[in-house]
Write a protein that holds these residues in place. Structure first.
Motif, PDB file in Angstrom:
ATOM      1  N   TYR A   9      -5.196  17.816  -4.354  1.00 11.41           N
ATOM      2  CA  TYR A   9      -5.449  18.571  -3.128  1.00 11.41           C
ATOM      3  C   TYR A   9      -5.875  17.669  -1.970  1.00 11.41           C
ATOM      4  CZ  TYR A   9      -4.867  23.195  -5.131  1.00 11.41           C
ATOM      5  OH  TYR A   9      -4.325  24.337  -5.689  1.00 11.41           O
ATOM      6  N   LEU A  10      -6.406  16.498  -2.272  1.00 10.68           N
ATOM      7  CA  LEU A  10      -6.822  15.575  -1.211  1.00 10.68           C
ATOM      8  C   LEU A  10      -5.665  14.719  -0.692  1.00 10.68           C
ATOM      9  CD1 LEU A  10     -10.235  14.270  -2.616  1.00 10.68           C
ATOM     10  CD2 LEU A  10      -9.904  15.752  -0.629  1.00 10.68           C
ATOM     11  N   THR A  11      -4.580  14.667  -1.426  1.00 11.55           N
ATOM     12  CA  THR A  11      -3.503  13.723  -1.116  1.00 11.55           C
ATOM     13  C   THR A  11      -2.958  13.869   0.302  1.00 11.55           C
ATOM     14  OG1 THR A  11      -2.819  13.582  -3.431  1.00 11.55           O
ATOM     15  CG2 THR A  11      -1.204  12.952  -1.780  1.00 11.55           C
ATOM     16  N   LEU A  12      -2.522  15.050   0.684  1.00  9.24           N
ATOM     17  CA  LEU A  12      -1.900  15.223   1.997  1.00  9.24           C
ATOM     18  C   LEU A  12      -2.873  14.968   3.143  1.00  9.24           C
ATOM     19  CD1 LEU A  12       0.522  18.245   1.462  1.00  9.24           C
ATOM     20  CD2 LEU A  12       0.986  15.791   1.316  1.00  9.24           C
ATOM     21  N   PRO A  13      -4.116  15.464   3.081  1.00 11.27           N
ATOM     22  CA  PRO A  13      -5.058  15.113   4.152  1.00 11.27           C
ATOM     23  C   PRO A  13      -5.290  13.614   4.271  1.00 11.27           C
ATOM     24  CG  PRO A  13      -5.874  17.003   2.929  1.00 11.27           C
ATOM     25  CD  PRO A  13      -4.671  16.486   2.179  1.00 11.27           C
ATOM     26  N   GLY A  45      -3.620  20.525   4.908  1.00 10.78           N
ATOM     27  CA  GLY A  45      -2.995  19.766   3.828  1.00 10.78           C
ATOM     28  C   GLY A  45      -3.246  20.374   2.468  1.00 10.78           C
ATOM     29  N   SER A  46      -4.466  20.848   2.245  1.00 12.44           N
ATOM     30  CA  SER A  46      -4.803  21.456   0.950  1.00 12.44           C
ATOM     31  C   SER A  46      -4.048  22.763   0.733  1.00 12.44           C
ATOM     32  CB  SER A  46      -6.317  21.700   0.875  1.00 12.44           C
ATOM     33  OG  SER A  46      -7.027  20.485   0.962  1.00 12.44           O
ATOM     34  N   LEU A  47      -3.868  23.537   1.811  1.00 16.73           N
ATOM     35  CA  LEU A  47      -3.127  24.793   1.691  1.00 16.73           C
ATOM     36  C   LEU A  47      -1.674  24.545   1.316  1.00 16.73           C
ATOM     37  CD1 LEU A  47      -4.541  26.796   4.735  1.00 16.73           C
ATOM     38  CD2 LEU A  47      -4.795  27.394   2.319  1.00 16.73           C
ATOM     39  N   ILE A  48      -1.077  23.527   1.908  1.00 14.01           N
ATOM     40  CA  ILE A  48       0.324  23.207   1.578  1.00 14.01           C
ATOM     41  C   ILE A  48       0.442  22.788   0.120  1.00 14.01           C
ATOM     42  CG2 ILE A  48       2.213  21.601   2.053  1.00 14.01           C
ATOM     43  CD1 ILE A  48       1.236  21.588   4.993  1.00 14.01           C
ATOM     44  N   ARG A  49      -0.502  21.975  -0.342  1.00  9.86           N
ATOM     45  CA  ARG A  49      -0.470  21.571  -1.749  1.00  9.86           C
ATOM     46  C   ARG A  49      -0.653  22.775  -2.664  1.00  9.86           C
ATOM     47  NH1 ARG A  49       2.645  19.019  -3.426  1.00  9.86           N
ATOM     48  NH2 ARG A  49       1.691  19.315  -5.442  1.00  9.86           N
ATOM     49  N   HIS A  50      -1.519  23.707  -2.260  1.00  9.85           N
ATOM     50  CA  HIS A  50      -1.768  24.883  -3.092  1.00  9.85           C
ATOM     51  C   HIS A  50      -0.485  25.682  -3.300  1.00  9.85           C
ATOM     52  CE1 HIS A  50      -4.021  28.092  -4.966  1.00  9.85           C
ATOM     53  NE2 HIS A  50      -3.482  28.970  -4.132  1.00  9.85           N
ATOM     54  N   PHE A  51       0.307  25.799  -2.248  1.00  9.49           N
ATOM     55  CA  PHE A  51       1.568  26.538  -2.376  1.00  9.49           C
ATOM     56  C   PHE A  51       2.429  25.932  -3.475  1.00  9.49           C
ATOM     57  CE2 PHE A  51       6.090  26.763  -1.437  1.00  9.49           C
ATOM     58  CZ  PHE A  51       6.281  28.137  -1.382  1.00  9.49           C
ATOM     59  N   TYR A  52       2.610  24.617  -3.433  1.00  5.40           N
ATOM     60  CA  TYR A  52       3.487  23.985  -4.411  1.00  5.40           C
ATOM     61  C   TYR A  52       2.869  23.967  -5.807  1.00  5.40           C
ATOM     62  CZ  TYR A  52       6.682  22.602  -0.745  1.00  5.40           C
ATOM     63  OH  TYR A  52       7.595  22.636   0.275  1.00  5.40           O
ATOM     64  N   ASN A  53       1.559  23.920  -5.896  1.00  5.40           N
ATOM     65  CA  ASN A  53       0.909  23.926  -7.206  1.00  5.40           C
ATOM     66  C   ASN A  53       1.062  25.275  -7.902  1.00  5.40           C
ATOM     67  OD1 ASN A  53       0.068  21.296  -6.878  1.00  5.40           O
ATOM     68  ND2 ASN A  53      -1.975  21.843  -6.143  1.00  5.40           N
ATOM     69  N   VAL A  54       1.150  26.341  -7.115  1.00  6.09           N
ATOM     70  CA  VAL A  54       1.221  27.688  -7.681  1.00  6.09           C
ATOM     71  C   VAL A  54       2.658  28.184  -7.824  1.00  6.09           C
ATOM     72  CG1 VAL A  54       0.555  30.108  -7.298  1.00  6.09           C
ATOM     73  CG2 VAL A  54      -1.067  28.269  -6.802  1.00  6.09           C
ATOM     74  N   ARG A  55       3.553  27.646  -7.015  1.00  8.40           N
ATOM     75  CA  ARG A  55       4.907  28.194  -6.896  1.00  8.40           C
ATOM     76  C   ARG A  55       5.630  28.349  -8.239  1.00  8.40           C
ATOM     77  NH1 ARG A  55       9.022  29.797  -4.213  1.00  8.40           N
ATOM     78  NH2 ARG A  55      11.094  28.870  -4.217  1.00  8.40           N
ATOM     79  N   HIS A 100       0.825  -1.208   0.000  1.00  9.89           N
ATOM     80  CA  HIS A 100       0.000   0.000   0.000  1.00  9.89           C
ATOM     81  C   HIS A 100       0.858   1.256   0.000  1.00  9.89           C
ATOM     82  CE1 HIS A 100      -3.557   2.376   0.606  1.00  9.89           C
ATOM     83  NE2 HIS A 100      -3.166   2.814   1.797  1.00  9.89           N
ATOM     84  N   VAL A 101       1.877   1.271   0.823  1.00 10.27           N
ATOM     85  CA  VAL A 101       2.744   2.447   0.927  1.00 10.27           C
ATOM     86  C   VAL A 101       3.544   2.654  -0.363  1.00 10.27           C
ATOM     87  CG1 VAL A 101       4.770   3.400   2.092  1.00 10.27           C
ATOM     88  CG2 VAL A 101       2.909   2.414   3.439  1.00 10.27           C
ATOM     89  N   VAL A 102       4.085   1.571  -0.909  1.00  6.27           N
ATOM     90  CA  VAL A 102       4.895   1.679  -2.128  1.00  6.27           C
ATOM     91  C   VAL A 102       4.051   2.180  -3.299  1.00  6.27           C
ATOM     92  CG1 VAL A 102       6.169   0.359  -3.856  1.00  6.27           C
ATOM     93  CG2 VAL A 102       6.602  -0.039  -1.428  1.00  6.27           C
ATOM     94  N   SER A 103       2.872   1.614  -3.478  1.00  5.14           N
ATOM     95  CA  SER A 103       2.009   2.043  -4.581  1.00  5.14           C
ATOM     96  C   SER A 103       1.529   3.475  -4.370  1.00  5.14           C
ATOM     97  CB  SER A 103       0.816   1.093  -4.733  1.00  5.14           C
ATOM     98  OG  SER A 103       0.084   0.980  -3.529  1.00  5.14           O
ATOM     99  N   ALA A 104       1.257   3.843  -3.099  1.00  8.07           N
ATOM    100  CA  ALA A 104       0.829   5.214  -2.818  1.00  8.07           C
ATOM    101  C   ALA A 104       1.942   6.200  -3.127  1.00  8.07           C
ATOM    102  CB  ALA A 104       0.403   5.343  -1.358  1.00  8.07           C
ATOM    103  N   MET A 105       3.184   5.824  -2.821  1.00  8.73           N
ATOM    104  CA  MET A 105       4.311   6.697  -3.154  1.00  8.73           C
ATOM    105  C   MET A 105       4.379   6.940  -4.658  1.00  8.73           C
ATOM    106  SD  MET A 105       7.156   5.036  -0.587  1.00  8.73           S
ATOM    107  CE  MET A 105       8.539   5.822  -1.399  1.00  8.73           C
ATOM    108  N   MET A 135     -12.218   9.527   1.282  1.00  6.95           N
ATOM    109  CA  MET A 135     -11.517  10.468   0.409  1.00  6.95           C
ATOM    110  C   MET A 135     -10.648   9.728  -0.603  1.00  6.95           C
ATOM    111  SD  MET A 135     -10.597  13.051   3.543  1.00  6.95           S
ATOM    112  CE  MET A 135      -9.596  14.236   2.663  1.00  6.95           C
ATOM    113  N   ALA A 136     -10.001   8.642  -0.165  1.00  4.44           N
ATOM    114  CA  ALA A 136      -9.186   7.837  -1.081  1.00  4.44           C
ATOM    115  C   ALA A 136     -10.052   7.171  -2.143  1.00  4.44           C
ATOM    116  CB  ALA A 136      -8.411   6.788  -0.290  1.00  4.44           C
ATOM    117  N   THR A 137     -11.282   6.803  -1.778  1.00  2.73           N
ATOM    118  CA  THR A 137     -12.210   6.211  -2.749  1.00  2.73           C
ATOM    119  C   THR A 137     -12.605   7.235  -3.804  1.00  2.73           C
ATOM    120  OG1 THR A 137     -13.060   4.646  -1.108  1.00  2.73           O
ATOM    121  CG2 THR A 137     -14.460   5.087  -3.019  1.00  2.73           C
TER     122      THR A 137
END
Length: 408
Positions: free
Chosen positions: A228-232, A263-273, A17-22, A182-184
């Motif tokens: 955006y859902l990934t980190l949460p 989590g979504s805010l952190i992703r937003h930073f990298y998506n826009v950077r 699960h962890v390897v495939s998620a990575m 959320m993963a579903t």
């Protein structure tokens, strides 16, 4: 034999699960970054795509994107789908392996709702299926045309689902099912929207037709949701190892809300950077930090026993050095009768072959050595015994708290 099989099965499933998620998360992060870094080129008409130069591993890469499709079908095409499928399938089997097969330990809390194993399993699986239908219909509704409104409604749906789970499951079960829901959504987006739309585009190219741009637009929307859902989701999957997050079911919805926001805010930073038309939104880090601080505060303040009720000073809440002060006979009796059937060199609880986390509470010396851990798990968070399966009383928890306080 069965306990060892359960333990090894859990280990191997978790590894897969962890390897495939990575792999899935890495692809999602990279392609969102690639989208943000695209620049217009002479040979790709404006509004139809762009290219990006990357440097990595000692080499240079030029990557090009066509917003709808190229004019011809490439000879070789790599599909990004099996990472998502493997992550969800292994995660679902892991959910069944741990929470459904051992539901009385981890999923069912008689104080919340009296359920048997098949009822709890049916509720969990049914909620995941229903949750996907609701989310999918929201995206296809008029709300789907406004990303901000859709995002807000989606956040409300996630928090509402977490509240619903707290009404039927243990706190730990509620958190893991919120993450699984959320993963579903994420896996459903890949399996039922993104890949089918891409196949339709490929079919159009092979037929010499112009692909429908709406297909790519819909797929991109769902891909963005996944990002955006990934980190949460990752944090919620880890939360089952941290009782402070699920000890009090009443505050799980606000905790889920704050985790999702941060989590979504952190992703937003990298998506826009790396975008060429926007400045790096550094404010998102401050906002995420505030959300995480409130998460900590809510979790701490909602401790079932409460610091004031136990007479613990603010200083006592700071982790201290491990205590080796012998426990009084009363505490030894409590821990031995409520905990040692699992936390022993040879556990006697059915289905447990090895003491959880290799914590032994079967001798006075071992009990004294684990004073702080016992206090955290059995008093401050009440995570142990799981679902209070051995019926530890409030008076017994208070006796443990007094011992730990006096041993400092």
């Amino acid at each position: 034999m069965i306990p060892y099989i359960l333990e090894w099965g859990s280990l191997l499933l978790r590894w897969l699960h962890v390897v495939s998620a990575m792999a899935w998360i890495g692809a999602s992060f990279f392609f969102m970054h690639l989208d943000a870094s695209l620049r217009s080129t002479k040979d790709i008409p404006a509004g139809q795509g762009g290219s990006s130069w990357q440097v990595h591993g000692g080499g240079f890469y030029e990557m090009r994107k066509y917003l709808v499709a190229p004019e011809f079908m490439p000879e070789e095409l790599t599909w990004h789908k099996w990472q998502a499928y493997t992550t969800w399938l292994s995660g679902f089997v892991l959910l069944a392996w741990i929470y459904y097969a051992q539901s009385h330990l981890y999923l069912i809390n008689p104080d919340v709702m009296q359920l048997n194993a098949w009822q709890a399993s049916a509720l969990g699986v049914g909620a995941l299926g229903l949750g996907w239908v609701i989310y999918d219909q929201l995206c296809k509704s008029p709300l789907g045309k406004n990303e901000n409104v859709l995002g807000l409604v989606g956040l409300v749906a996630i928090v509402a689902a977490s509240f619903g789970f707290t009404q039927v499951f243990s706190g730990r079960g509620a958190l893991i099912h919120t993450g699984a829901l959320m993963a579903t959504w994420m896996a459903g987006n890949v399996f039922l929207i993104i890949i089918p739309n891409q196949r339709k585009v490929v079919a159009s190219l092979m037929a010499g037709e112009t692909p429908d741009p709406a297909l790519g637009k819909q797929a991109k929307q769902r891909s963005t949701h996944n990002n955006y859902l990934t980190l949460p989701v990752v944090l919620l999957m880890l939360a089952n190892h941290y009782p402070v997050l699920y000890a009090n079911s009443a505050v799980i919805p606000p905790i889920v809300f704050l985790i999702t926001i941060s989590g979504s805010l952190i992703r937003h930073f990298y998506n826009v950077r790396h975008s060429d038309h926007a400045k790096s939104p550094w404010w998102t880090w401050a906002a995420a930090a505030v959300a995480l601080w409130f998460t900590f505060w809510v979790a701490m303040a909602s401790s079932p026993t409460g610091r004031e009720q136990l007479g613990l000073s603010a200083a006592a809440s700071v982790p201290a050095k491990e205590s080796h002060v012998p426990a009084p006979a009363k505490v030894i009796e409590i821990v031995t009768s409520r905990c040692s059937m699992c936390h022993a060199a040879e556990p006697v609880w059915e289905g447990i072959q090895i003491a959880p986390k290799a914590v032994f509470l079967d001798t006075p010396a071992n009990i004294a050595r684990q004073a702080d851990a016992i206090n955290l798990q059995a008093v401050l968070s009440r995570a142990m015994p799981p679902n209070n399966i051995t019926a530890m009383t409030d008076d017994e928890r208070t006796a443990i708290a007094i011992w730990v306080k006096n041993s400092k």
